[in-house]
Design a protein around this motif. Structure first.
Motif, PDB file in Angstrom:
ATOM      1  N   LYS A 102       0.845  -1.186   0.000  1.00 43.04           N
ATOM      2  CA  LYS A 102       0.000   0.000   0.000  1.00 43.04           C
ATOM      3  C   LYS A 102       0.883   1.240   0.000  1.00 43.04           C
ATOM      4  CE  LYS A 102      -3.892   2.218   2.364  1.00 43.04           C
ATOM      5  NZ  LYS A 102      -4.659   2.337   1.111  1.00 43.04           N
ATOM      6  N   LEU A 103       0.552   2.211  -0.855  1.00 41.75           N
ATOM      7  CA  LEU A 103       1.357   3.425  -0.940  1.00 41.75           C
ATOM      8  C   LEU A 103       0.516   4.554  -1.521  1.00 41.75           C
ATOM      9  CD1 LEU A 103       4.198   4.743  -0.733  1.00 41.75           C
ATOM     10  CD2 LEU A 103       4.503   4.141  -3.133  1.00 41.75           C
ATOM     11  N   GLU A 104       0.456   5.656  -0.792  1.00 41.29           N
ATOM     12  CA  GLU A 104      -0.234   6.837  -1.288  1.00 41.29           C
ATOM     13  C   GLU A 104       0.694   8.036  -1.179  1.00 41.29           C
ATOM     14  OE1 GLU A 104      -4.303   7.537  -0.267  1.00 41.29           O
ATOM     15  OE2 GLU A 104      -4.585   5.475   0.416  1.00 41.29           O
ATOM     16  N   LEU A 105       0.679   8.870  -2.206  1.00 42.94           N
ATOM     17  CA  LEU A 105       1.500  10.070  -2.203  1.00 42.94           C
ATOM     18  C   LEU A 105       0.876  11.151  -1.329  1.00 42.94           C
ATOM     19  CD1 LEU A 105       2.502  10.485  -5.955  1.00 42.94           C
ATOM     20  CD2 LEU A 105       4.016   9.906  -4.057  1.00 42.94           C
ATOM     21  N   PRO A 106       1.713  12.017  -0.743  1.00 43.09           N
ATOM     22  CA  PRO A 106       1.150  13.173  -0.035  1.00 43.09           C
ATOM     23  C   PRO A 106       0.370  14.045  -1.001  1.00 43.09           C
ATOM     24  CG  PRO A 106       3.497  12.888   0.450  1.00 43.09           C
ATOM     25  CD  PRO A 106       3.179  11.960  -0.670  1.00 43.09           C
TER      26      PRO A 106
ATOM     27  N   ASP B 288      18.188  -2.717 -11.052  1.00 43.21           N
ATOM     28  CA  ASP B 288      18.235  -4.051 -10.433  1.00 43.21           C
ATOM     29  C   ASP B 288      16.893  -4.471  -9.852  1.00 43.21           C
ATOM     30  OD1 ASP B 288      18.012  -2.446  -8.189  1.00 43.21           O
ATOM     31  OD2 ASP B 288      19.932  -3.053  -7.303  1.00 43.21           O
ATOM     32  N   GLY B 289      15.895  -3.595  -9.928  1.00 46.01           N
ATOM     33  CA  GLY B 289      14.561  -3.930  -9.450  1.00 46.01           C
ATOM     34  C   GLY B 289      14.384  -3.873  -7.953  1.00 46.01           C
ATOM     35  N   ARG B 290      15.358  -3.352  -7.238  1.00 47.76           N
ATOM     36  CA  ARG B 290      15.251  -3.350  -5.773  1.00 47.76           C
ATOM     37  C   ARG B 290      14.410  -2.192  -5.249  1.00 47.76           C
ATOM     38  NH1 ARG B 290      20.061  -2.792  -1.159  1.00 47.76           N
ATOM     39  NH2 ARG B 290      18.597  -2.647   0.604  1.00 47.76           N
ATOM     40  N   PHE B 291      14.501  -1.026  -5.906  1.00 49.21           N
ATOM     41  CA  PHE B 291      13.823   0.165  -5.399  1.00 49.21           C
ATOM     42  C   PHE B 291      12.860   0.721  -6.438  1.00 49.21           C
ATOM     43  CE2 PHE B 291      17.909   0.018  -3.205  1.00 49.21           C
ATOM     44  CZ  PHE B 291      17.494   0.072  -1.880  1.00 49.21           C
ATOM     45  N   ALA B 292      11.786   1.290  -5.935  1.00 45.83           N
ATOM     46  CA  ALA B 292      10.845   2.016  -6.780  1.00 45.83           C
ATOM     47  C   ALA B 292      10.658   3.412  -6.206  1.00 45.83           C
ATOM     48  CB  ALA B 292       9.501   1.301  -6.845  1.00 45.83           C
TER      49      ALA B 292
ATOM     50  N   ASP C 150      11.675   0.368  -0.788  1.00 48.55           N
ATOM     51  CA  ASP C 150      12.439  -0.872  -0.937  1.00 48.55           C
ATOM     52  C   ASP C 150      11.444  -1.977  -1.277  1.00 48.55           C
ATOM     53  OD1 ASP C 150      13.819  -3.298  -0.548  1.00 48.55           O
ATOM     54  OD2 ASP C 150      15.153  -2.381   0.929  1.00 48.55           O
ATOM     55  N   LEU C 151      11.548  -2.524  -2.486  1.00 48.55           N
ATOM     56  CA  LEU C 151      10.578  -3.522  -2.923  1.00 48.55           C
ATOM     57  C   LEU C 151      10.784  -4.875  -2.259  1.00 48.55           C
ATOM     58  CD1 LEU C 151      10.439  -2.603  -6.703  1.00 48.55           C
ATOM     59  CD2 LEU C 151       8.694  -2.153  -4.966  1.00 48.55           C
ATOM     60  N   GLY C 152      11.865  -5.000  -1.510  1.00 52.30           N
ATOM     61  CA  GLY C 152      12.059  -6.252  -0.777  1.00 52.30           C
ATOM     62  C   GLY C 152      11.128  -6.388   0.405  1.00 52.30           C
ATOM     63  N   ASP C 153      10.818  -5.262   1.060  1.00 54.11           N
ATOM     64  CA  ASP C 153       9.979  -5.339   2.255  1.00 54.11           C
ATOM     65  C   ASP C 153       8.907  -4.251   2.314  1.00 54.11           C
ATOM     66  OD1 ASP C 153      11.493  -3.083   2.780  1.00 54.11           O
ATOM     67  OD2 ASP C 153      12.681  -4.013   4.378  1.00 54.11           O
ATOM     68  N   GLY C 154       8.836  -3.409   1.300  1.00 55.28           N
ATOM     69  CA  GLY C 154       7.816  -2.374   1.272  1.00 55.28           C
ATOM     70  C   GLY C 154       8.128  -1.166   2.122  1.00 55.28           C
ATOM     71  N   ARG C 155       9.339  -1.081   2.638  1.00 53.56           N
ATOM     72  CA  ARG C 155       9.719   0.014   3.523  1.00 53.56           C
ATOM     73  C   ARG C 155       9.971   1.280   2.719  1.00 53.56           C
ATOM     74  NH1 ARG C 155      14.985   1.298   4.959  1.00 53.56           N
ATOM     75  NH2 ARG C 155      15.581  -0.615   3.851  1.00 53.56           N
ATOM     76  N   VAL C 156       9.420   2.402   3.184  1.00 55.48           N
ATOM     77  CA  VAL C 156       9.716   3.703   2.585  1.00 55.48           C
ATOM     78  C   VAL C 156      11.079   4.161   3.078  1.00 55.48           C
ATOM     79  CG1 VAL C 156       9.054   6.124   2.454  1.00 55.48           C
ATOM     80  CG2 VAL C 156       7.300   4.350   2.317  1.00 55.48           C
TER      81      VAL C 156
ATOM     82  N   THR D 226      19.340   4.049   2.113  1.00 54.59           N
ATOM     83  CA  THR D 226      19.384   4.731   3.407  1.00 54.59           C
ATOM     84  C   THR D 226      18.866   6.164   3.343  1.00 54.59           C
ATOM     85  OG1 THR D 226      21.619   5.574   3.021  1.00 54.59           O
ATOM     86  CG2 THR D 226      21.414   3.366   4.008  1.00 54.59           C
ATOM     87  N   GLY D 227      18.761   6.714   2.119  1.00 55.13           N
ATOM     88  CA  GLY D 227      18.430   8.129   1.984  1.00 55.13           C
ATOM     89  C   GLY D 227      19.621   9.031   2.217  1.00 55.13           C
ATOM     90  N   GLY D 228      20.814   8.438   2.318  1.00 57.83           N
ATOM     91  CA  GLY D 228      22.007   9.219   2.587  1.00 57.83           C
ATOM     92  C   GLY D 228      22.385  10.121   1.425  1.00 57.83           C
TER      93      GLY D 228
END
Length: 410
Positions: free
Chosen positions: A132-136, A157-161, A175-181, A223-225
């Motif tokens: 589930k993902l909604e934009l602000p 590599d398909g890891r991130f969207a 992170d498409l591996g676990d759905g973490r923003v 990491t967003g670094g």
């Protein structure tokens, strides 16, 4: 030599003009295409708008044609020759059920082993777990420069969207591996309605994204670094620092190996100025490389045009001409290193990708293939209009009415 209509005893010029261009200081001209290749004649704008502009043309000298040709083109009429040398295309079509609906035609993107869809509420990968993902919500909804709405980008590599709001302000990285923003994106509110969201995943796995109207940064998407700390603040408008950039970033398109970045941005008054950034230099430690891209062309009131790389050093930009009111369908080709124009192909118009040195264009007839060396369309898949392309597998995709139709180019 003979006395020409312009009153000069000289060699005949390569095309004809109206006599007004020989005696008056017109700042703008009209280009009248002949239908033979890219040949044209030039007229002053009033003559061009007569019922019979051809009757106004005269044989004039090289000097007069050179001076006329140096003026800006504000109007076009007639048509250049569009070459079509269609040949049979190889490749394989496949269809499969896909019970999902993209939010729009920018919300289907390739993954390493399939396709990813953004529905407006969920990220749905082929054969995987949806998230589930909604934009602000955005403050504005201005459609004067394009259609606001979500757009989907996926790392090679398909890891991130990344889901961003084109012609808007916000986005997120997942992170498409676990759905973490992993990142929340904000390019601020100054004229963000004028361009698609400037964002691109690079082949090395990092992410380039706008963090303000005139600033791009690179990040580690895991990491967003921040990878590009630097001071770009304007403290004194009368004495801007040498690395200050007065430029609105636009859609970003990365060359195949990640050496160059095309930035389809603009500046006031407004004019579009597609520019090339040296990514290799930026990644090798040139701190302000993103502030020192070199411009390819200046085009009045014109940006947000389809663009694609046809090689690692040559980029194609749609729209032949330097003014939004005087455009001809086709692409102009530029060398990334020198900025020189290296070719023109009349005809292509629509969403576009570079494929094996050719251009694949979603045109009126379907998916068209254009060869820059031949300057011609060389094949078409009638009625097929994909919205995504996977360069690794050379596969196009269209998702309509819950059916995924793919074409692997032969």
């Amino acid at each position: 030599m003979e006395l020409l209509a312009c009153g000069h005893l000289a060699n005949e010029g390569p095309f004809r003009t109206c006599l007004h261009l020989c005696v008056e200081e017109a700042s703008q001209v009209s280009r009248l295409y002949t239908g033979r290749g890219g040949d044209y004649h030039l007229l002053c704008v009033p003559c061009a708008k007569l019922d019979d502009p051809w009757s106004q043309l005269a044989v004039v000298c090289e000097g007069c044609t050179d001076r006329a040709d140096a003026r800006s083109v504000a109007h076009v009429s007639g048509q250049p020759e569009v070459r079509r040398l269609d040949r049979p295309l190889g490749g394989v079509f496949c269809e499969e059920a896909a019970p999902v609906r993209p939010a729009n035609d920018r919300c289907l993107a390739p993954m390493a082993d399939g396709w990813l869809v953004y529905t407006g509420q969920h990220l749905v990968p082929s054969g995987g777990t949806s998230y589930k993902l909604e934009l602000p919500a955005d403050e504005e909804d201005d459609n004067g420069f394009g259609t606001p709405g979500p757009a989907l980008h996926v790392s090679s590599d398909g890891r991130f969207a990344a889901v961003v709001r084109d012609f808007g302000r916000y986005g997120v990285v997942v992170d498409l591996g676990d759905g973490r923003v992993t990142m929340r994106l904000d390019r601020q509110d100054y004229c963000n309605f004028a361009t698609p969201f400037p964002i691109a995943f690079l082949p090395n796995g990092t992410l380039v994204v706008a963090t303000d109207w005139n600033r791009l940064d690179r990040f580690d998407p895991a990491t967003g670094g921040l990878l590009t700390p630097r001071d770009t603040e304007l403290r004194d408008s009368e004495n801007p620092p040498p690395d200050y950039l007065d430029y609105f970033h636009g859609a970003l398109t990365v060359s195949p190996t990640g050496v160059w970045l095309l930035d389809d941005g603009w500046v006031w008054h407004p004019v579009g100025i597609p520019a090339v950034i040296d990514l290799a230099a930026w990644q090798d430690g040139q701190t302000f490389a993103a502030e020192h891209g070199h411009e390819l062309v200046v085009r009045d009131y014109l940006w947000n045009q389809p663009a694609s790389w046809v090689s690692d050093s040559v980029v194609a930009i749609q729209g032949i001409g330097d003014d939004s009111d005087a455009l001809v369908d086709g692409v102009q080709l530029y060398d990334a290193r020198s900025g020189a124009r290296v070719g023109t192909v009349f005809g292509p118009k629509g969403r576009m990708w570079g494929v094996d040195g050719q251009l694949a264009v979603v045109g009126e007839d379907g998916l068209e293939f254009w060869d820059r060396a031949e300057g011609a369309r060389v094949g078409v898949l009638a009625g097929y209009r994909p919205t995504a392309y996977n360069p690794r597998t050379r596969t196009f995709a269209a998702l309509d009415n819950q059916v995924l139709r793919t074409y692997c180019h032969g």
